[in-house]
Design a protein around this motif. Structure first.
Motif, PDB file in Angstrom:
ATOM      1  N   LEU A  19       0.839  -1.191   0.000  1.00  0.00           N
ATOM      2  CA  LEU A  19       0.000   0.000   0.000  1.00  0.00           C
ATOM      3  C   LEU A  19       0.874   1.241   0.000  1.00  0.00           C
ATOM      4  N   SER A  20       0.448   2.248  -0.748  1.00  0.00           N
ATOM      5  CA  SER A  20       1.081   3.548  -0.661  1.00  0.00           C
ATOM      6  C   SER A  20       0.016   4.621  -0.871  1.00  0.00           C
ATOM      7  N   LEU A  21      -0.219   5.411   0.162  1.00  0.00           N
ATOM      8  CA  LEU A  21      -1.148   6.541   0.083  1.00  0.00           C
ATOM      9  C   LEU A  21      -0.337   7.819   0.226  1.00  0.00           C
ATOM     10  N   GLU A  22      -0.710   8.816  -0.560  1.00  0.00           N
ATOM     11  CA  GLU A  22       0.069  10.043  -0.558  1.00  0.00           C
ATOM     12  C   GLU A  22      -0.761  11.249  -0.150  1.00  0.00           C
ATOM     13  N   CYS A  23      -0.116  12.143   0.544  1.00  0.00           N
ATOM     14  CA  CYS A  23      -0.743  13.383   0.993  1.00  0.00           C
ATOM     15  C   CYS A  23       0.224  14.523   0.720  1.00  0.00           C
ATOM     16  N   TYR A  34      -0.283  14.695   9.793  1.00  0.00           N
ATOM     17  CA  TYR A  34      -0.907  13.624  10.567  1.00  0.00           C
ATOM     18  C   TYR A  34      -1.584  12.627   9.625  1.00  0.00           C
ATOM     19  N   TRP A  35      -1.546  11.364  10.005  1.00  0.00           N
ATOM     20  CA  TRP A  35      -2.372  10.333   9.371  1.00  0.00           C
ATOM     21  C   TRP A  35      -3.353   9.797  10.406  1.00  0.00           C
ATOM     22  N   GLN A  62       1.202  -1.237  14.512  1.00  0.00           N
ATOM     23  CA  GLN A  62       0.309  -1.787  13.500  1.00  0.00           C
ATOM     24  C   GLN A  62       1.088  -2.225  12.280  1.00  0.00           C
ATOM     25  N   ASN A  63       0.332  -2.547  11.268  1.00  0.00           N
ATOM     26  CA  ASN A  63       0.886  -3.052  10.024  1.00  0.00           C
ATOM     27  C   ASN A  63       1.293  -1.940   9.070  1.00  0.00           C
ATOM     28  N   LEU A  64       1.254  -0.701   9.512  1.00  0.00           N
ATOM     29  CA  LEU A  64       1.473   0.425   8.638  1.00  0.00           C
ATOM     30  C   LEU A  64       2.742   1.182   9.025  1.00  0.00           C
ATOM     31  N   SER A  65       3.262   1.959   8.077  1.00  0.00           N
ATOM     32  CA  SER A  65       4.392   2.844   8.342  1.00  0.00           C
ATOM     33  C   SER A  65       4.156   4.152   7.622  1.00  0.00           C
ATOM     34  N   ALA A  66       4.875   5.179   8.014  1.00  0.00           N
ATOM     35  CA  ALA A  66       4.731   6.489   7.389  1.00  0.00           C
ATOM     36  C   ALA A  66       6.107   7.054   7.095  1.00  0.00           C
ATOM     37  N   ASP A  71       9.072  18.312   2.665  1.00  0.00           N
ATOM     38  CA  ASP A  71       8.445  19.131   3.697  1.00  0.00           C
ATOM     39  C   ASP A  71       6.931  19.020   3.708  1.00  0.00           C
ATOM     40  N   ARG A  72       6.325  18.980   2.516  1.00  0.00           N
ATOM     41  CA  ARG A  72       4.873  19.012   2.435  1.00  0.00           C
ATOM     42  C   ARG A  72       4.293  17.727   1.867  1.00  0.00           C
ATOM     43  N   GLN A  73       5.019  16.629   2.009  1.00  0.00           N
ATOM     44  CA  GLN A  73       4.575  15.342   1.496  1.00  0.00           C
ATOM     45  C   GLN A  73       4.628  14.304   2.603  1.00  0.00           C
ATOM     46  N   PHE A  74       3.536  13.572   2.734  1.00  0.00           N
ATOM     47  CA  PHE A  74       3.429  12.570   3.792  1.00  0.00           C
ATOM     48  C   PHE A  74       2.879  11.303   3.154  1.00  0.00           C
ATOM     49  N   ILE A  75       3.539  10.183   3.386  1.00  0.00           N
ATOM     50  CA  ILE A  75       3.164   8.935   2.726  1.00  0.00           C
ATOM     51  C   ILE A  75       2.855   7.869   3.772  1.00  0.00           C
ATOM     52  N   LEU A  76       1.780   7.154   3.554  1.00  0.00           N
ATOM     53  CA  LEU A  76       1.395   6.026   4.414  1.00  0.00           C
ATOM     54  C   LEU A  76       1.586   4.746   3.615  1.00  0.00           C
ATOM     55  N   SER A  77       2.272   3.774   4.206  1.00  0.00           N
ATOM     56  CA  SER A  77       2.630   2.572   3.461  1.00  0.00           C
ATOM     57  C   SER A  77       2.372   1.315   4.280  1.00  0.00           C
TER      58      SER A  77
END
Lengths: 114, 117
Positions: A19-23, A34-35, A62-66, A71-77
């Motif tokens: 999984l890869s979600l981007e903000c 924040y996620w 949990q099963n997730l990492s960030a 500076d303005r990019q945050f990723i949940l994986s």
């Protein structure tokens, strides 16, 4: 003005897949990021928190990492999704000038793990 | 000590009526109390917020009442409209905090408001 983007908007993934979600945030610099995860349309659970590039605090094991590569990019994986990872994932930011404690949320990503 | 308890879980109000949602907190170090409004499939939007140095804050039809001694605060929606139908979350945090607690919001569990026309 500040804008926060999340993508994708919806995602259906099989169990065991990555999984890869981007903000990304526009219009501000050095925000706190924040996620959150929201299950069943109710309470918000804080997953990760970042005050700067490369600085990540985990709230719940949990099963997730960030990660925060910019500076303005945050990723949940995740390396391997579980059924329990399904939910509505929200990114938020705070920061700026005097009202730095106010948090603003993105539009969210609906993740369904099948 | 970090909990924020919100009630009711759901609320049905007739158009033009007053909607009241209550929250109670335990941590006396909290000094910032926002309310968020969330429509289905959307992210929560900051609606109104209050600090403990005032007992009431009003913005349009939305009013926060704050009782510091009771550690309670509430959202009042006057002249409720069908467009107000949404989930409302209260939250609390410390505005100024060092270390990793900076900026973290503790949320209530939410109230689903339905305003009938």
């Amino acid at each position: 003005s500040q804008t926060i983007h999340q993508w994708p908007a919806t995602l259906v993934q099989p169990v065991g897949s990555p999984l890869s979600l981007e903000c990304t945030v526009e219009g501000t610099s050095n925000p706190n990021l924040y996620w959150y995860r929201q299950a069943a349309g109710r309470g918000l659970q804080l997953l990760f928190y970042s005050v700067g590039i490369g600085q990540i605090s985990s709230e719940v094991p949990q099963n997730l990492s960030a990660s925060r590569p910019q500076d303005r990019q945050f990723i949940l994986s995740s390396k391997k999704l579980l059924l329990s990872d399904s939910g509505f994932y929200l990114c938020a930011w705070s920061g700026g000038t005097s009202r730095f404690f106010e948090q603003y949320f993105g539009p969210g990503t609906r993740l369904t793990v099948t | 000590q970090q909990q924020v308890k919100q009630s009711p879980q759901s609320l049905i109000v007739q158009k033009g009526g007053i909607s009241i949602i209550n929250c109670a907190y335990e941590n006396t170090a909290f000094d910032y109390f926002p309310w968020y409004q969330q429509f289905p499939g959307k992210g929560p939007a900051l609606l109104i917020a209050i600090r403990p140095d005032v007992s009431e804050k009003k913005e349009g039809r939305f009013t926060i009442s704050f009782n510091k001694s009771a550690k309670q605060f509430s959202l009042h929606i006057m002249d409720s409209q069908p467009g107000d139908s949404a989930t409302y979350f209260c939250a609390a945090s410390k505005r100024y905090a060092g270390g990793t607690s900076y900026g973290k919001l503790t949320f209530g569990q939410g109230t689903i408001l339905t305003v009938h026309p």
